[in-house]
Scaffold this motif. Structure first.
Motif, PDB file in Angstrom:
ATOM      1  N   ASP A  42      -0.579  -4.365  -5.175  1.00 42.95           N
ATOM      2  CA  ASP A  42       0.696  -3.683  -4.978  1.00 42.95           C
ATOM      3  C   ASP A  42       1.636  -3.925  -6.152  1.00 42.95           C
ATOM      4  O   ASP A  42       2.281  -2.998  -6.662  1.00 42.95           O
ATOM      5  N   THR A 113       0.899  -5.309   4.258  1.00 40.66           N
ATOM      6  CA  THR A 113      -0.535  -5.289   3.967  1.00 40.66           C
ATOM      7  C   THR A 113      -1.174  -4.004   4.481  1.00 40.66           C
ATOM      8  O   THR A 113      -1.963  -3.353   3.785  1.00 40.66           O
ATOM      9  N   THR A 116      -0.330  -1.100   2.293  1.00 37.16           N
ATOM     10  CA  THR A 116      -1.130  -1.138   1.061  1.00 37.16           C
ATOM     11  C   THR A 116      -2.546  -0.621   1.320  1.00 37.16           C
ATOM     12  O   THR A 116      -3.088   0.173   0.536  1.00 37.16           O
ATOM     13  N   GLN A 119      -2.523   3.091   1.807  1.00 39.64           N
ATOM     14  CA  GLN A 119      -2.354   3.731   0.505  1.00 39.64           C
ATOM     15  C   GLN A 119      -3.690   3.746  -0.243  1.00 39.64           C
ATOM     16  O   GLN A 119      -4.076   4.756  -0.838  1.00 39.64           O
ATOM     17  N   ARG A 120      -4.394   2.612  -0.193  1.00 39.98           N
ATOM     18  CA  ARG A 120      -5.695   2.500  -0.861  1.00 39.98           C
ATOM     19  C   ARG A 120      -6.689   3.516  -0.298  1.00 39.98           C
ATOM     20  O   ARG A 120      -7.493   4.105  -1.043  1.00 39.98           O
ATOM     21  N   LYS A 145       6.833   1.027  -0.721  1.00 38.70           N
ATOM     22  CA  LYS A 145       5.534   1.463  -0.171  1.00 38.70           C
ATOM     23  C   LYS A 145       5.594   2.912   0.282  1.00 38.70           C
ATOM     24  O   LYS A 145       4.676   3.705   0.016  1.00 38.70           O
TER      25      LYS A 145
END
Length: 348
Positions: A42, A113, A116, A119-120, A145
Protein backbone atom coordinates in the motif's frame (compact mmCIF):
# COMPACT_ATOMS: atom_id res chain seq x y z
CA UNK A 1 10.12 5.11 -11.35
CA UNK A 2 8.53 1.65 -11.48
CA UNK A 3 8.03 -0.05 -8.12
CA UNK A 4 9.16 -3.67 -8.19
CA UNK A 5 8.41 -6.72 -6.11
CA UNK A 6 11.95 -6.40 -4.72
CA UNK A 7 11.14 -2.89 -3.51
CA UNK A 8 8.13 -4.20 -1.62
CA UNK A 9 10.24 -6.97 -0.11
CA UNK A 10 12.85 -4.48 1.07
CA UNK A 11 10.21 -2.23 2.64
CA UNK A 12 8.57 -5.17 4.42
CA UNK A 13 11.94 -6.69 5.37
CA UNK A 14 11.06 -10.06 3.87
CA UNK A 15 12.20 -12.02 0.83
CA UNK A 16 10.69 -11.41 -2.63
CA UNK A 17 9.38 -14.99 -2.46
CA UNK A 18 7.41 -14.14 0.68
CA UNK A 19 5.89 -11.10 -1.04
CA UNK A 20 4.87 -13.29 -3.95
CA UNK A 21 3.28 -15.84 -1.59
CA UNK A 22 1.26 -13.15 0.15
CA UNK A 23 0.04 -11.56 -3.08
CA UNK A 24 -0.78 -14.83 -4.78
CA UNK A 25 -2.27 -16.47 -1.70
CA UNK A 26 -0.81 -19.84 -2.67
CA UNK A 27 1.24 -20.55 0.46
CA UNK A 28 0.58 -20.08 4.21
CA UNK A 29 2.21 -16.96 5.64
CA UNK A 30 2.16 -15.75 9.25
CA UNK A 31 -0.53 -13.12 9.87
CA UNK A 32 1.97 -10.54 11.12
CA UNK A 33 4.13 -11.04 8.03
CA UNK A 34 1.11 -10.77 5.75
CA UNK A 35 0.08 -7.51 7.40
CA UNK A 36 3.61 -6.12 6.97
CA UNK A 37 3.75 -7.06 3.29
CA UNK A 38 0.31 -5.59 2.55
CA UNK A 39 1.27 -2.40 4.34
CA UNK A 40 4.39 -2.13 2.16
CA UNK A 41 2.33 -2.82 -0.97
CA UNK A 42 0.00 0.00 0.00
CA UNK A 43 2.72 2.47 0.95
CA UNK A 44 4.59 1.91 -2.31
CA UNK A 45 1.40 1.83 -4.39
CA UNK A 46 2.65 -1.40 -5.92
CA UNK A 47 -0.75 -2.46 -7.26
CA UNK A 48 -1.25 0.67 -9.33
CA UNK A 49 2.28 1.18 -10.62
CA UNK A 50 4.33 -0.39 -13.37
CA UNK A 51 3.00 -3.46 -15.22
CA UNK A 52 0.24 -3.95 -12.67
CA UNK A 53 -1.49 -0.71 -13.67
CA UNK A 54 -2.94 -2.15 -16.86
CA UNK A 55 -4.45 -5.03 -14.90
CA UNK A 56 -5.71 -2.76 -12.13
CA UNK A 57 -7.73 -0.76 -14.63
CA UNK A 58 -9.90 -3.80 -15.36
CA UNK A 59 -12.30 -5.09 -12.71
CA UNK A 60 -13.08 -8.69 -11.84
CA UNK A 61 -16.37 -10.35 -10.90
CA UNK A 62 -15.56 -9.94 -7.20
CA UNK A 63 -17.60 -7.72 -4.85
CA UNK A 64 -16.35 -7.07 -1.32
CA UNK A 65 -18.74 -6.39 1.57
CA UNK A 66 -17.03 -5.13 4.73
CA UNK A 67 -18.81 -5.66 8.06
CA UNK A 68 -17.74 -5.19 11.69
CA UNK A 69 -19.35 -8.40 12.97
CA UNK A 70 -21.22 -10.81 10.72
CA UNK A 71 -22.75 -12.47 13.81
CA UNK A 72 -24.51 -9.19 14.64
CA UNK A 73 -27.95 -9.15 12.93
CA UNK A 74 -27.43 -5.45 12.09
CA UNK A 75 -24.60 -6.39 9.72
CA UNK A 76 -25.98 -9.77 8.69
CA UNK A 77 -29.21 -8.22 7.41
CA UNK A 78 -27.38 -5.60 5.35
CA UNK A 79 -24.83 -8.09 3.97
CA UNK A 80 -27.60 -10.47 2.92
CA UNK A 81 -29.53 -7.69 1.18
CA UNK A 82 -26.42 -6.41 -0.60
CA UNK A 83 -25.58 -9.90 -1.80
CA UNK A 84 -29.13 -10.42 -3.08
CA UNK A 85 -28.58 -7.57 -5.56
CA UNK A 86 -25.24 -8.84 -6.86
CA UNK A 87 -25.58 -10.43 -10.30
CA UNK A 88 -28.53 -10.03 -12.62
CA UNK A 89 -28.72 -7.81 -15.72
CA UNK A 90 -25.53 -6.13 -16.77
CA UNK A 91 -23.14 -8.47 -15.00
CA UNK A 92 -20.44 -10.53 -16.63
CA UNK A 93 -20.59 -14.28 -17.15
CA UNK A 94 -24.37 -14.38 -17.27
CA UNK A 95 -24.78 -11.68 -14.63
CA UNK A 96 -23.17 -13.53 -11.73
CA UNK A 97 -20.77 -11.89 -9.30
CA UNK A 98 -18.89 -13.38 -6.38
CA UNK A 99 -19.69 -11.64 -3.09
CA UNK A 100 -17.06 -11.89 -0.36
CA UNK A 101 -18.05 -10.82 3.14
CA UNK A 102 -15.02 -9.43 4.98
CA UNK A 103 -15.45 -9.54 8.75
CA UNK A 104 -13.18 -6.88 10.30
CA UNK A 105 -14.09 -7.58 13.93
CA UNK A 106 -14.11 -3.81 14.36
CA UNK A 107 -10.35 -3.65 13.77
CA UNK A 108 -9.17 -0.58 11.81
CA UNK A 109 -6.08 -2.53 10.71
CA UNK A 110 -8.15 -5.37 9.29
CA UNK A 111 -10.39 -2.90 7.50
CA UNK A 112 -7.39 -1.41 5.70
CA UNK A 113 -6.00 -4.86 4.95
CA UNK A 114 -9.25 -5.98 3.31
CA UNK A 115 -9.39 -2.83 1.21
CA UNK A 116 -5.83 -3.50 0.04
CA UNK A 117 -6.69 -7.11 -0.83
CA UNK A 118 -9.83 -6.06 -2.71
CA UNK A 119 -7.81 -3.48 -4.61
CA UNK A 120 -5.27 -6.21 -5.45
CA UNK A 121 -8.11 -8.43 -6.73
CA UNK A 122 -9.50 -5.55 -8.85
CA UNK A 123 -12.92 -5.85 -7.21
CA UNK A 124 -15.85 -4.68 -9.30
CA UNK A 125 -17.38 -3.05 -6.23
CA UNK A 126 -16.80 -2.58 -2.51
CA UNK A 127 -19.53 -1.84 0.04
CA UNK A 128 -18.54 -0.70 3.52
CA UNK A 129 -21.24 -1.01 6.18
CA UNK A 130 -21.76 0.41 9.66
CA UNK A 131 -20.05 3.18 11.58
CA UNK A 132 -16.49 4.35 11.08
CA UNK A 133 -13.65 4.66 13.57
CA UNK A 134 -13.11 8.25 14.70
CA UNK A 135 -9.37 8.46 14.26
CA UNK A 136 -7.91 11.08 11.90
CA UNK A 137 -4.96 9.02 10.59
CA UNK A 138 -7.20 6.00 10.00
CA UNK A 139 -9.85 8.12 8.31
CA UNK A 140 -7.25 9.55 5.93
CA UNK A 141 -5.87 6.07 5.23
CA UNK A 142 -9.37 4.86 4.35
CA UNK A 143 -9.92 7.88 2.11
CA UNK A 144 -6.69 7.11 0.25
CA UNK A 145 -7.80 3.48 -0.22
CA UNK A 146 -11.20 4.52 -1.54
CA UNK A 147 -9.64 6.93 -4.03
CA UNK A 148 -7.31 4.20 -5.28
CA UNK A 149 -10.20 1.78 -5.67
CA UNK A 150 -12.24 4.34 -7.62
CA UNK A 151 -9.26 5.20 -9.82
CA UNK A 152 -9.00 1.49 -10.69
CA UNK A 153 -12.66 1.35 -11.77
CA UNK A 154 -14.15 -0.08 -8.57
CA UNK A 155 -17.53 1.28 -7.45
CA UNK A 156 -17.51 2.14 -3.74
CA UNK A 157 -20.65 2.47 -1.62
CA UNK A 158 -20.89 3.35 2.07
CA UNK A 159 -24.02 1.91 3.70
CA UNK A 160 -24.88 3.24 7.16
CA UNK A 161 -21.53 4.96 7.28
CA UNK A 162 -20.63 8.69 7.19
CA UNK A 163 -19.51 10.30 3.97
CA UNK A 164 -15.77 10.26 3.22
CA UNK A 165 -14.88 13.69 1.78
CA UNK A 166 -12.63 13.81 -1.25
CA UNK A 167 -13.74 10.42 -2.60
CA UNK A 168 -16.23 9.26 -5.22
CA UNK A 169 -17.93 6.87 -2.80
CA UNK A 170 -21.72 6.90 -2.73
CA UNK A 171 -23.02 7.33 0.82
CA UNK A 172 -26.28 6.01 2.27
CA UNK A 173 -26.08 7.64 5.71
CA UNK A 174 -28.33 6.51 8.56
CA UNK A 175 -29.95 9.38 10.47
CA UNK A 176 -28.70 8.17 13.84
CA UNK A 177 -28.92 11.60 15.45
CA UNK A 178 -32.50 12.21 14.40
CA UNK A 179 -33.64 8.72 15.36
CA UNK A 180 -32.04 8.95 18.78
CA UNK A 181 -33.56 12.37 19.39
CA UNK A 182 -37.06 11.12 18.54
CA UNK A 183 -36.58 8.11 20.82
CA UNK A 184 -35.55 10.22 23.82
CA UNK A 185 -38.32 12.74 23.02
CA UNK A 186 -40.78 9.86 23.34
CA UNK A 187 -39.53 9.04 26.84
CA UNK A 188 -39.51 12.68 27.88
CA UNK A 189 -43.08 13.08 26.66
CA UNK A 190 -44.07 10.16 28.89
CA UNK A 191 -42.67 12.10 31.82
CA UNK A 192 -39.22 10.59 32.33
CA UNK A 193 -36.54 12.94 33.64
CA UNK A 194 -33.91 10.52 34.98
CA UNK A 195 -32.71 8.56 31.95
CA UNK A 196 -29.68 6.28 31.88
CA UNK A 197 -27.93 5.89 28.54
CA UNK A 198 -25.88 2.88 27.44
CA UNK A 199 -23.64 4.05 24.61
CA UNK A 200 -21.53 1.99 22.21
CA UNK A 201 -17.72 2.13 21.84
CA UNK A 202 -16.48 5.71 22.18
CA UNK A 203 -14.40 5.58 18.98
CA UNK A 204 -17.36 4.81 16.67
CA UNK A 205 -19.24 7.44 14.66
CA UNK A 206 -22.55 5.64 15.26
CA UNK A 207 -22.00 5.92 19.01
CA UNK A 208 -21.32 9.65 18.86
CA UNK A 209 -24.23 10.44 16.57
CA UNK A 210 -26.79 8.52 18.64
CA UNK A 211 -25.51 10.02 21.87
CA UNK A 212 -25.66 13.50 20.33
CA UNK A 213 -29.31 12.93 19.39
CA UNK A 214 -30.13 11.75 22.91
CA UNK A 215 -28.45 14.79 24.47
CA UNK A 216 -30.11 17.17 22.02
CA UNK A 217 -33.51 15.89 23.16
CA UNK A 218 -32.56 16.36 26.81
CA UNK A 219 -31.30 19.88 26.16
CA UNK A 220 -34.44 20.87 24.23
CA UNK A 221 -36.56 19.70 27.18
CA UNK A 222 -34.37 21.49 29.72
CA UNK A 223 -33.31 18.22 31.37
CA UNK A 224 -29.82 18.10 32.84
CA UNK A 225 -27.48 15.44 31.45
CA UNK A 226 -25.72 13.95 34.44
CA UNK A 227 -22.41 12.35 33.29
CA UNK A 228 -23.07 9.48 35.70
CA UNK A 229 -26.10 8.51 33.61
CA UNK A 230 -23.99 7.48 30.58
CA UNK A 231 -21.96 4.26 30.34
CA UNK A 232 -20.03 3.11 27.26
CA UNK A 233 -19.68 -0.50 26.17
CA UNK A 234 -19.79 -2.84 23.17
CA UNK A 235 -22.82 -3.27 20.94
CA UNK A 236 -23.82 -6.59 22.51
CA UNK A 237 -26.13 -8.07 25.13
CA UNK A 238 -23.46 -8.62 27.79
CA UNK A 239 -22.44 -4.98 27.66
CA UNK A 240 -26.07 -3.97 28.10
CA UNK A 241 -26.37 -6.24 31.13
CA UNK A 242 -23.15 -4.99 32.76
CA UNK A 243 -23.83 -1.33 31.97
CA UNK A 244 -27.33 -1.47 33.45
CA UNK A 245 -26.04 -2.87 36.73
CA UNK A 246 -23.49 -0.05 36.77
CA UNK A 247 -26.18 2.56 36.08
CA UNK A 248 -28.33 1.19 38.92
CA UNK A 249 -25.33 1.29 41.22
CA UNK A 250 -24.70 4.92 40.32
CA UNK A 251 -28.34 6.01 40.54
CA UNK A 252 -31.06 3.57 41.68
CA UNK A 253 -33.74 6.22 40.97
CA UNK A 254 -33.42 6.08 37.17
CA UNK A 255 -36.81 5.57 35.52
CA UNK A 256 -35.65 4.75 31.98
CA UNK A 257 -32.70 3.17 30.18
CA UNK A 258 -31.92 4.08 26.58
CA UNK A 259 -29.69 1.47 24.91
CA UNK A 260 -27.25 1.91 22.02
CA UNK A 261 -28.99 -0.85 20.06
CA UNK A 262 -31.52 -3.64 20.53
CA UNK A 263 -28.97 -6.26 21.58
CA UNK A 264 -27.77 -3.92 24.34
CA UNK A 265 -31.41 -3.30 25.31
CA UNK A 266 -32.00 -7.04 25.79
CA UNK A 267 -29.08 -7.16 28.21
CA UNK A 268 -30.52 -4.15 30.02
CA UNK A 269 -33.88 -5.90 30.39
CA UNK A 270 -32.22 -8.99 31.84
CA UNK A 271 -30.27 -6.94 34.40
CA UNK A 272 -33.38 -5.03 35.45
CA UNK A 273 -35.42 -8.23 35.93
CA UNK A 274 -32.66 -9.85 37.95
CA UNK A 275 -32.57 -6.72 40.09
CA UNK A 276 -36.25 -7.20 40.91
CA UNK A 277 -37.49 -4.37 38.67
CA UNK A 278 -40.44 -4.59 36.31
CA UNK A 279 -40.42 -3.27 32.72
CA UNK A 280 -41.91 -0.72 32.10
CA UNK A 281 -43.65 -0.26 35.49
CA UNK A 282 -40.38 0.43 37.35
CA UNK A 283 -38.00 1.23 34.49
CA UNK A 284 -38.71 1.79 30.80
CA UNK A 285 -36.26 0.42 28.23
CA UNK A 286 -35.68 1.54 24.63
CA UNK A 287 -33.36 0.23 21.94
CA UNK A 288 -32.31 1.14 18.40
CA UNK A 289 -32.34 -0.60 14.95
CA UNK A 290 -35.51 -2.75 15.33
CA UNK A 291 -33.71 -6.05 14.84
CA UNK A 292 -35.98 -9.08 14.18
CA UNK A 293 -36.05 -10.27 17.81
CA UNK A 294 -37.22 -6.89 19.16
CA UNK A 295 -40.91 -7.53 18.61
CA UNK A 296 -40.64 -10.93 20.35
CA UNK A 297 -38.96 -9.60 23.50
CA UNK A 298 -41.12 -9.56 26.64
CA UNK A 299 -42.29 -6.87 26.74
CA UNK A 300 -41.82 -6.01 23.06
CA UNK A 301 -39.10 -3.41 22.63
CA UNK A 302 -39.65 0.25 21.85
CA UNK A 303 -36.96 1.14 19.33
CA UNK A 304 -36.00 3.06 16.21
CA UNK A 305 -36.51 1.04 13.04
CA UNK A 306 -33.72 1.41 10.50
CA UNK A 307 -34.57 0.00 7.04
CA UNK A 308 -31.46 -2.21 7.03
CA UNK A 309 -32.59 -4.61 4.30
CA UNK A 310 -33.85 -1.81 2.05
CA UNK A 311 -30.68 0.23 2.50
CA UNK A 312 -28.51 -2.83 1.86
CA UNK A 313 -30.43 -3.71 -1.30
CA UNK A 314 -30.10 -0.15 -2.57
CA UNK A 315 -26.37 -0.20 -1.83
CA UNK A 316 -26.10 -3.42 -3.83
CA UNK A 317 -27.93 -1.96 -6.82
CA UNK A 318 -25.77 1.16 -6.82
CA UNK A 319 -22.63 -0.97 -6.49
CA UNK A 320 -23.71 -2.96 -9.54
CA UNK A 321 -24.59 0.16 -11.53
CA UNK A 322 -28.29 -0.75 -11.66
CA UNK A 323 -29.42 2.34 -9.76
CA UNK A 324 -28.34 5.93 -10.25
CA UNK A 325 -26.19 7.70 -7.69
CA UNK A 326 -28.23 9.95 -5.39
CA UNK A 327 -27.83 13.71 -5.95
CA UNK A 328 -24.46 14.81 -4.65
CA UNK A 329 -23.53 11.17 -4.04
CA UNK A 330 -25.23 11.07 -0.62
CA UNK A 331 -28.68 10.10 0.64
CA UNK A 332 -30.01 10.15 4.21
CA UNK A 333 -31.75 7.03 5.48
CA UNK A 334 -34.31 8.00 8.11
CA UNK A 335 -35.25 5.87 11.11
CA UNK A 336 -38.82 5.38 12.33
CA UNK A 337 -39.84 5.44 16.01
CA UNK A 338 -41.64 2.19 16.92
CA UNK A 339 -43.44 2.34 20.28
CA UNK A 340 -44.07 -1.00 21.99
CA UNK A 341 -44.61 -2.31 25.50
CA UNK A 342 -41.17 -1.70 27.00
CA UNK A 343 -41.83 2.01 27.60
CA UNK A 344 -44.49 3.64 29.75
CA UNK A 345 -45.10 6.51 32.15
CA UNK A 346 -42.80 6.60 35.19
CA UNK A 347 -44.15 5.64 38.61
CA UNK A 348 -45.26 8.35 40.97
Amino acid sequence: MTVTLADVAARAQVSPATVSRVLNGNYPVAASTRERVLKAVDELDYVLNGPASALAAATSDLVGILVNDIADPFFGIMASAIQSEIGGPGGRAGGERLAVVCNTGGSPERELTYLTLLQRQRAAAVVLTGGAVEDAPHAEAVAVKLRKLADAGTRVVLCGRPQVPGTQAVTLAFDNRGGAQRLTDHLLTLGHRRLGYIAGPEERTTTRHRLEGHRAALAAAGVADDPAWTVHGRYDRQSGYDATLELLRRDPTLTAVVAANDSVALGACAALRESGLSIPRDVSVAGFDDLPFSVDAVPALTTVRLPLAEAGARAGRIAMGREERPPGGIAAVRGELVVRGSTGVPKG
